[in-house]
Write a protein that holds these residues in place. Sequence first.
Motif, mmCIF file in Angstrom:
data_model
loop_
_atom_site.group_PDB
_atom_site.id
_atom_site.type_symbol
_atom_site.label_atom_id
_atom_site.label_comp_id
_atom_site.label_asym_id
_atom_site.label_seq_id
_atom_site.Cartn_x
_atom_site.Cartn_y
_atom_site.Cartn_z
ATOM 1 N N ASP A 354 43.421 41.150 17.495
ATOM 2 C CA ASP A 354 42.284 40.407 18.048
ATOM 3 C C ASP A 354 42.665 39.658 19.322
ATOM 4 O O ASP A 354 41.981 38.725 19.732
ATOM 5 N N LYS A 355 43.777 40.069 19.926
ATOM 6 C CA LYS A 355 44.194 39.458 21.189
ATOM 7 C C LYS A 355 44.132 40.501 22.301
ATOM 8 O O LYS A 355 44.261 41.702 22.052
ATOM 9 N N PHE A 356 43.914 40.015 23.504
ATOM 10 C CA PHE A 356 43.791 40.900 24.673
ATOM 11 C C PHE A 356 44.917 40.573 25.652
ATOM 12 O O PHE A 356 45.184 39.407 25.949
ATOM 13 N N GLU A 357 45.583 41.617 26.144
ATOM 14 C CA GLU A 357 46.668 41.416 27.108
ATOM 15 C C GLU A 357 46.119 41.591 28.520
ATOM 16 O O GLU A 357 45.604 42.648 28.871
ATOM 17 N N VAL A 358 46.236 40.531 29.324
ATOM 18 C CA VAL A 358 45.677 40.527 30.675
ATOM 19 C C VAL A 358 46.564 41.349 31.612
ATOM 20 O O VAL A 358 47.782 41.150 31.651
ATOM 21 N N ARG A 359 45.921 42.246 32.349
ATOM 22 C CA ARG A 359 46.670 43.068 33.302
ATOM 23 C C ARG A 359 47.240 42.190 34.427
ATOM 24 O O ARG A 359 46.567 41.330 34.958
ATOM 25 N N GLY A 360 48.487 42.407 34.774
ATOM 26 C CA GLY A 360 49.112 41.674 35.882
ATOM 27 C C GLY A 360 50.017 40.563 35.399
ATOM 28 O O GLY A 360 51.221 40.578 35.657
ATOM 29 N N ASP A 392 46.930 27.115 33.725
ATOM 30 C CA ASP A 392 47.538 27.174 35.056
ATOM 31 C C ASP A 392 47.722 28.587 35.613
ATOM 32 O O ASP A 392 48.315 28.761 36.679
ATOM 33 N N CYS A 393 47.235 29.599 34.906
ATOM 34 C CA CYS A 393 47.337 30.973 35.422
ATOM 35 C C CYS A 393 46.159 31.239 36.366
ATOM 36 O O CYS A 393 45.023 30.895 36.055
ATOM 37 N N GLU A 394 46.427 31.831 37.513
ATOM 38 C CA GLU A 394 45.379 32.127 38.491
ATOM 39 C C GLU A 394 45.205 33.631 38.694
ATOM 40 O O GLU A 394 44.613 34.064 39.687
ATOM 41 N N ASN A 395 45.709 34.415 37.760
ATOM 42 C CA ASN A 395 45.599 35.869 37.867
ATOM 43 C C ASN A 395 44.149 36.322 37.641
ATOM 44 O O ASN A 395 43.509 35.935 36.658
ATOM 45 N N ASP A 396 43.607 37.094 38.563
ATOM 46 C CA ASP A 396 42.231 37.592 38.437
ATOM 47 C C ASP A 396 42.120 38.608 37.309
ATOM 48 O O ASP A 396 42.973 39.489 37.166
ATOM 49 N N LEU A 397 41.060 38.466 36.507
ATOM 50 C CA LEU A 397 40.771 39.471 35.481
ATOM 51 C C LEU A 397 40.110 40.678 36.141
ATOM 52 O O LEU A 397 39.364 40.527 37.118
ATOM 53 N N VAL A 398 40.365 41.840 35.617
ATOM 54 C CA VAL A 398 39.700 43.056 36.080
ATOM 55 C C VAL A 398 38.495 43.258 35.167
ATOM 56 O O VAL A 398 38.664 43.557 33.971
ATOM 57 N N PRO A 399 37.241 43.062 35.671
ATOM 58 C CA PRO A 399 36.049 43.120 34.809
ATOM 59 C C PRO A 399 35.970 44.402 33.982
ATOM 60 O O PRO A 399 35.596 44.370 32.813
ATOM 61 N N GLU A 400 36.359 45.521 34.585
ATOM 62 C CA GLU A 400 36.275 46.809 33.864
ATOM 63 C C GLU A 400 37.150 46.819 32.617
ATOM 64 O O GLU A 400 36.860 47.516 31.652
#
Length: 560
Positions: A354-360, A392-400
Amino acid sequence: MVNPPPPRILGESSSLTAIHTYRLHSKGLVSEELIKDDTMLVVGLGLSLCNSNDDTKLEINKALITQKLAHPEAAELAALIHGLKWALQLSVESIQFFCDDSNILGYVTRKATPNESIISKLLEQVLLLQTRFKSCQALAVSRDINSVFKLAKDAIASHTRWCEGDTEYETCPVCYSYVSPNDKFELTAIHTYRLHSKGLVSEELIKDDTMLVVGLGLSLCNSNDDTKLEINKALITQKLAHPEAAELAALIHGLKWALQLSVESIQFFCDDSNILGYVTRKATPNESIISKLLEQVLLLQTRFKSCQALAVSRDINSVFKLAKDAIASQTRWCEGDTEYETCPVCYSYVSPNDKFEVRGCFHRICVTCMRKPFSSEQLLRGNNTAICPYPDCENDLVPEDCRGFADADAITLMIQRKKAKAIPVKDRVYCPNPSCSFLMSDLDLIKHVRNKNPRQSEARKCTECGLSFCKKCHVPWHNKMTCDEFKKSESYVKSDAALFESFVKTEGLKKCPKCGIIIEHGGGCKQMTCRHCAHEFCYTCGAACKKKKKLTCGCSRSGK
């Protein structure tokens, strides 16, 4: 003597376009060879011309019988001169050439001066040839050049043979016997491997305890940078709290791993300039733990036949992810048959599924927290991008990437906003077809307008549905009529654009003077800020706010 082999041409054609930057790898070798009963100095030149992706396009080699190039550096410069002349003959205009000798690199970049007169003379030729290119850059070698080395050796070998009748001979350099070339064995060069490493340190919340976890990611590649083996490892220790300590720990584990695999020649890559400075002894660390780890690295380097430290020249996200995965593996615990992780945002106990790994950035966030950047509240604020919720993370999420858990309409809107943000407001054009409404850049559209002066024509064609329309009137194209003529015609009165204009006036709405988007005043101050283009203006008369972004038109701010 046997003539040297012809150039080896790889690819469909030997013609090269000057549009791209080509890469030249060269090698000059000098060798004293025993040819039958005579000793002769032979210089072998190997040249390889590659495209910008380092794919070999052309290879040639050449042998020279001369005493003038007895100095090894002279042979290297002779190879470089032949290579640059060859590139000019092929009409190459932009080139990068690579030096595996630090002295040669110093000479051609004018950071060092040669002592030998023959080297100085050859260097003058190189510097003169460099001026004949539109762009010419000297760089240090960043990959294995065994193929170019072999070309130079083959050139030398081609001049060590002679014929007696129909039989070809060479002299064995060990026993001096005359033997057939087929009866000689060529030792293969030691294969050079490439090591990419990443060490990360992270304070993790594991159930109710905070723990320092170090993640190590290692990738061993061949000389073409094709990954052959990957491993990762987690360490629970306070000693490696310093980020540089974690990086050196990863490097130590990587070099030990390579030695266990019987690797003899290796290049390892550093993406941290401080670490590269330490291992090349150009900088000295201040922290004692860093100094102790550095000693281990320097000692391990001596156990290889060849070991070279280089700056990273490609993306290493895969190694970064290995290190992050190693950390994640230590943040889980079991209660009965169920596995849990702590979400670093809301601190809830959730299943890893149930966790999502953010790209980047590779932060692992629970799905509930991941939905928040796409909430109605965020969208109403006009946010154009969504960022990782990790503190404090500023990494943009990829909407797709987020379609699996976020609202589909919210994702679509976010994608549209990101696309609109990339196009300057004055160049945004929407298709007037109600079933299309596709967003386009006017700069791209006018390239396809046939009018000699495209900016004088308002004719455009939608790249999505193919509708030809008028950018100014926002209706299907009114052929053989100017915009003013069309607006007086019956066709315009009945058009959707005219009906919409009438609706805007009836409802008391206004258009933004800058981008033309419809704005409704919700009450209060008449100083408006367009959410679409951020233009500030008076809602009463449309005048722009100039001095310190305040109303200067004389209209009342309250509209009374």
